[in-house]
Design a protein around this motif. Structure first.
Motif, PDB file in Angstrom:
ATOM      1  N   ASN A 474      26.581  45.419  35.630  1.00 21.44           N
ATOM      2  CA  ASN A 474      25.919  44.320  36.224  1.00 21.44           C
ATOM      3  C   ASN A 474      24.597  43.921  35.733  1.00 21.44           C
ATOM      4  O   ASN A 474      23.825  43.160  36.126  1.00 21.44           O
ATOM      5  CB  ASN A 474      25.389  44.838  37.770  1.00 21.44           C
ATOM      6  N   CYS A 543      37.330  41.501  45.692  1.00 18.63           N
ATOM      7  CA  CYS A 543      35.860  41.128  45.422  1.00 18.63           C
ATOM      8  C   CYS A 543      35.689  39.494  45.579  1.00 18.63           C
ATOM      9  O   CYS A 543      36.569  38.678  44.903  1.00 18.63           O
ATOM     10  CB  CYS A 543      35.452  41.559  44.144  1.00 18.63           C
ATOM     11  N   THR A 545      32.275  38.422  45.155  1.00 14.33           N
ATOM     12  CA  THR A 545      31.112  38.294  44.364  1.00 14.33           C
ATOM     13  C   THR A 545      31.049  38.942  43.050  1.00 14.33           C
ATOM     14  O   THR A 545      32.043  40.102  42.818  1.00 14.33           O
ATOM     15  CB  THR A 545      29.916  38.727  45.268  1.00 14.33           C
ATOM     16  N   ASP A 546      30.459  38.449  42.229  1.00 13.28           N
ATOM     17  CA  ASP A 546      30.635  39.169  40.639  1.00 13.28           C
ATOM     18  C   ASP A 546      29.925  40.481  40.694  1.00 13.28           C
ATOM     19  O   ASP A 546      30.264  41.452  39.982  1.00 13.28           O
ATOM     20  CB  ASP A 546      29.628  38.100  39.670  1.00 13.28           C
ATOM     21  N   ARG A 547      28.747  40.691  41.659  1.00 16.68           N
ATOM     22  CA  ARG A 547      28.247  41.779  41.360  1.00 16.68           C
ATOM     23  C   ARG A 547      29.149  43.134  42.207  1.00 16.68           C
ATOM     24  O   ARG A 547      28.876  44.324  41.664  1.00 16.68           O
ATOM     25  CB  ARG A 547      26.733  41.838  42.493  1.00 16.68           C
ATOM     26  N   LEU A 549      32.559  42.827  41.763  1.00 19.02           N
ATOM     27  CA  LEU A 549      33.515  42.792  40.589  1.00 19.02           C
ATOM     28  C   LEU A 549      33.056  43.554  39.445  1.00 19.02           C
ATOM     29  O   LEU A 549      33.635  44.400  39.049  1.00 19.02           O
ATOM     30  CB  LEU A 549      33.838  41.371  40.441  1.00 19.02           C
ATOM     31  N   ASN A 550      31.713  43.415  39.156  1.00 18.37           N
ATOM     32  CA  ASN A 550      31.272  44.257  37.976  1.00 18.37           C
ATOM     33  C   ASN A 550      30.896  45.664  38.249  1.00 18.37           C
ATOM     34  O   ASN A 550      30.230  46.467  37.312  1.00 18.37           O
ATOM     35  CB  ASN A 550      30.040  43.486  37.244  1.00 18.37           C
TER      36      ASN A 550
END
Length: 564
Positions: A474, A543, A545-547, A549-550
């Motif tokens: 992230n 997921c 959101t990207d946060r 997913l990462n």
């Protein structure tokens, strides 16, 4: 020097040249010998010798220095302070006498442990050096085996084995109060050998499913697992609309010294341990004589029957079993434990915090019943809420409001209220850059690339990659460049190419994912690695959101599916 001076006074030019050449050759040989001595500190892989070499190179000296003048009354004051948690049982507890021995210790195990004794360890109150026990392991093993088995059979630990010498270690400088000293107990090396044998037996008897969210002193669990599991709960919950999370970081005062032996034994029996080993543990924890030693001054001897000494082999395991019944009562709450570090996570939707506040009250009540003292001044709360206009009311513990902070240290990693890793990245890069100084000084003393690489991996890379699987996914591009700048600086100093953090992150991510997917010790994250019916791929983590997913677990599943 004297020979050179005489040659100079006599006016003999030939003798003067010979003496000067001899002196220069001696100086060169001395420098080479000193360089070889310094290199020897780093070749053997002994951390103690390595730091001795660094002290010699940098001429480093501690700022405060050791205490020279100690008040003669200080050891007695400290000993009484460490015994302040002593409680008296309202009714005397009598455990049933067991005529059968719980298990039998064999001579080969005793000799094996004695032969592995670290000779540099400090001797206990019995003043028996570890070197003697190691060198005489073959002769002492039969005698000690009989002594250990007799102790188990009678459920009694000799008083000389229970005696401890407390060495106060300052938590900070300058020391302002008695609580600024950490009590580290020196116990008998023989007793530590005995404890290791008992420890293996208890671990075999306790089910692996006990207290799955305790991540300390457990097989295939670490600090990274505790942080990743806690954050995964938060990331998953924040994918929902109008959701937020509250994390309460609880601090206990002298947690190991607060255990009540009678309550511990009751819990051990509920876990299935036999009466014999429970009676032995009770005898081990009660009527323990202890003294405090500080700068040569020794206190009077006091007897303690509460808690477990910090320094015993059994203490960490006994504490985790003591707190195994501290679990969340609501499915929207998560209690993460790493030894005595306890974190309550409340996953809140629709502004309904009732289950979270009730959970905090339950933990406070449980702590009171189990004689664990909550330190409200060091307890803090982190509210992760992306709806900025919501008013957050603080939690109240012991009539005091818990401070709501914007960032907090969680098991060595800096968390922020917006799940941004900039503060953690800044702290990590600053700490690593400070250690580059030692690498440059070492480079002045040696050209040996292997020594420089070993130092880099142990001292600098270990800082840069601490819990890297938790936060690296992230990071922003700017933050990654800041960390890799330290790596490139070290690479120029050493004179060879070093792997960047991206490569280390991917390798560790794959390695940890394989360990969790093949785990057989009841790891709580095992359920996140579910194989699809085809048996070829793992089920992906959904997921929004990207946060999320990462983060670690989604990336671990993706990495496993991409791996050959």
């Amino acid at each position: 020097m004297q020979q050179r001076a005489e040659a100079f006074k006599s006016g003999n030019a030939t003798a003067y040249k010979l003496s000067r050449y001899s002196l220069e050759r001696s100086i060169k040989a001395a420098k080479q010998a000193y360089g070889a001595k310094i290199e020897g500190h780093f070749i053997e892989g002994d951390p103690r010798r390595m730091w001795q070499g660094l002290n010699a190179i940098t001429a480093w000296k501690p700022k405060g220095g050791s205490m020279i003048n100690v008040d003669p009354s200080l050891p007695n004051e400290l000993n009484e302070f460490y015994c302040r948690l002593e409680i008296e049982n309202v009714e005397p507890v009598v455990f049933p006498v067991c005529n059968e021995q719980c298990f039998t210790i064999i001579q080969e195990d005793v000799q094996r442990l004695l032969s592995r004794t670290k000779v540099r360890k400090a001797p206990g109150p019995d003043c028996i050096p570890p070197r003697v026990l190691k060198l005489c392991s073959e002769q002492l093993a039969p005698v000690l085996t009989d002594l250990f088995n007799m102790s188990l059979r009678k459920c009694t630990v000799p008083v000389s084995f229970k005696r401890s010498l407390i060495i106060p270690v300052p938590k900070k400088t300058p020391v302002t109060c008695l609580n600024d000293y950490r009590p580290v107990a020196l116990t008998s090396v023989l007793m530590k050998t005995f404890e290791r044998l008992v420890l293996d037996f208890i671990r075999d008897q306790i089910p692996m499913s006990v207290d799955p969210l305790q991540f300390a002193y457990r097989k295939n669990r670490s600090v990274e697992d505790a942080i990743s599991f806690a954050l995964n709960s938060v990331y998953k919950h924040l994918d929902e609309r109008k959701a937020y999370a509250r994390m309460l970081f609880i601090d206990y005062s002298s947690a190991f010294n607060s255990m009540v032996p009678t309550r511990l034994i009751e819990k051990l029996k509920c876990l299935g341990l036999c009466d014999a080993i429970c009676n032995w543990i009770f005898n081990f924890l009660t009527c323990r004589p202890q003294r405090v030693k500080i700068n040569g001054c020794i206190s009077d001897e006091l007897f303690v029957s509460t808690g477990s000494p910090q320094g015993c082999i059994l203490s960490p395991l006994l504490f985790t079993l003591y707190t195994h019944d501290l679990v969340a009562s609501h499915d929207k709450n998560v209690i993460i434990k790493y030894a005595d570090d306890t974190t309550i996570i409340g996953l809140i939707s629709s502004n309904d915090e009732s289950h979270y506040r009730v959970e905090v009250e339950n933990v406070v009540q449980w702590s009171r019943e189990n004689n664990l003292l909550l330190n409200t001044s060091k307890t803090c709360e982190l509210v992760i809420d992306f709806c900025h206009n919501r008013n957050q009311l603080p939690i109240t513990i012991h009539d005091s409001d818990v401070q709501i902070v914007e960032k907090c240290k969680f098991l060595g990693v800096t968390l922020s209220h917006d799940l941004n890793w900039s503060s953690n990245t800044m702290n990590t890069a600053k700490k690593a850059r400070q250690r580059l100084f030692f690498l440059r000084r070492l480079r002045e003393f040696t050209k040996n690339t292997r020594i420089l690489l070993n130092f880099y991996h142990c001292v600098i890379e270990s800082v840069l990659t601490s819990c890297i699987t938790v936060w690296f996914g992230n990071l922003t591009l700017k933050e990654k460049k800041a960390l890799n700048r330290v790596v490139r600086s070290a690479s120029r100093t050493i004179g060879c190419t070093l792997p960047l953090l991206e490569a280390i992150y991917k390798a560790r991510l794959l390695n940890r994912a394989l360990q969790l997917a093949n785990d057989a010790s009841g790891h709580p994250a095992k359920a996140l690695f579910e194989m699809l019916p085809s048996g070829r791929r793992y089920r992906s983590v959904i997921c929004s959101t990207d946060r999320h997913l990462n983060s670690f677990f989604p990336q671990a599943v993706i990495t496993l599916n991409k791996a050959p």
